[in-house]
Design a protein around this motif. Structure first.
Motif: not given
Length: 293
Positions: A120-136
């Motif tokens: 779960x670490x790659x999703x939570x620490x890498x992918x999720x912040x990238x997704x949140x930035x692009x979503x916003x």
């Protein structure tokens, strides 16, 4: 996955700080150059990061991630911090630094240490912040360049182009608690320019020989469960604050990154002829021999 109008979609380079993704940043400019940093909230783990560098990283992270704590340490080789600043100077475009939840909060939330069965670490620490930035900040989906080379093209087949996220919370009267509501969204269309242009490990290494940028010998998190015990043992020598913090995390949590604990790995002898560079990919070639000729 349904197809989108690629002409209107924004382009994104997902950077890791390694030579391959940095090669993409140099040769394939994008609308957004994004780098997500894995953070530790313990000052002891960041002992070897000087104050000036720590402040520079804080300035970067606070621009788009002010809702997270002050940066004090990372589980990646601290050399990567200067590498990313140097890369930004080379390409002449802003590299946007992002971060997600820190290691301590992630382990507390999941009640486990990530391993090969709980990745779960790659999703939570890498992918999720990238997704949140692009979503916003932009319209989804985006065209995301991924650093898979021609000699590892099989990795492209496993890329996920959708992301599941909590889009709102609702209060449940019967249970008297907040409940997250989840949905899945198509957030990216993967692009693999190195595969398309047949760029291999050799080409990437050759391109950096004449450059002055210094890359970490071992990229990504120093305590990663994918790394061999010999690599982890060497990381105790290269970055002791990170590895000792990770060892203590294992003992406090009661879980381990690998089947062998980091304490046992630390007690292993150093392998003096250990090579950092990845081995070349060997492909099988079948040959038909006509015995009649």
């Amino acid at each position: 996955m349904k197809r989108f109008n690629s002409i209107k979609m924004k382009t994104v380079n997902s950077l890791s700080g390694g030579k391959t993704s940095s090669y993409i940043a140099v040769h394939y400019p994008a609308d957004y150059e994004l780098f997500a940093l894995c953070c530790i909230e313990c000052h002891n783990a960041g002992r070897d990061i000087d104050k000036r560098m720590r402040q520079m990283v804080n300035d970067k992270l606070q621009k788009y991630c002010p809702h997270y704590p002050e940066f004090v340490a990372t589980s990646e080789d601290p050399k990567i911090l200067k590498t990313m600043f140097d890369l930004e100077q080379m390409i002449g475009r802003e590299i946007i630094w992002l971060r997600g939840i820190g290691w301590e909060d992630m382990v507390r939330l999941k009640k486990a240490i990530p391993n090969q069965f709980k990745r779960f670490c790659t999703t939570m620490m890498k992918m999720q912040p990238i997704f949140e930035f692009l979503y916003k900040y932009t319209e989804l989906p985006v065209r995301m360049r991924i650093g898979f080379r021609y000699d590892e093209m099989e990795r492209a087949e496993r890329l996920r182009e959708s992301f599941k996220f909590a889009y709102k919370c609702e209060w449940q009267e019967n249970s008297c608690r907040w409940v997250q509501r989840w949905k899945k969204i198509d957030w990216r269309v993967g692009e693999f320019p190195l595969i398309d242009d047949r760029i291999t490990h050799y080409h990437v290494q050759k391109s950096w020989e004449s450059k002055e940028i210094v890359f970490p010998e071992d990229s990504n998190c120093q305590n990663c469960f994918w790394k061999r015990p010999e690599q982890l043992r060497k990381n105790f020598e290269n970055n002791p604050p990170i590895m000792w913090w990770s060892l203590i995390l294992e003992e406090l949590q009661g879980n381990t990154f690998k089947n062998m604990s980091l304490r046992k790995i630390h007690d292993l002898p150093i392998q003096l002829d250990f090579f950092m560079e990845p081995a070349p990919v060997v492909r099988r070639v079948s040959v038909r021999i006509d015995l009649n000729n």
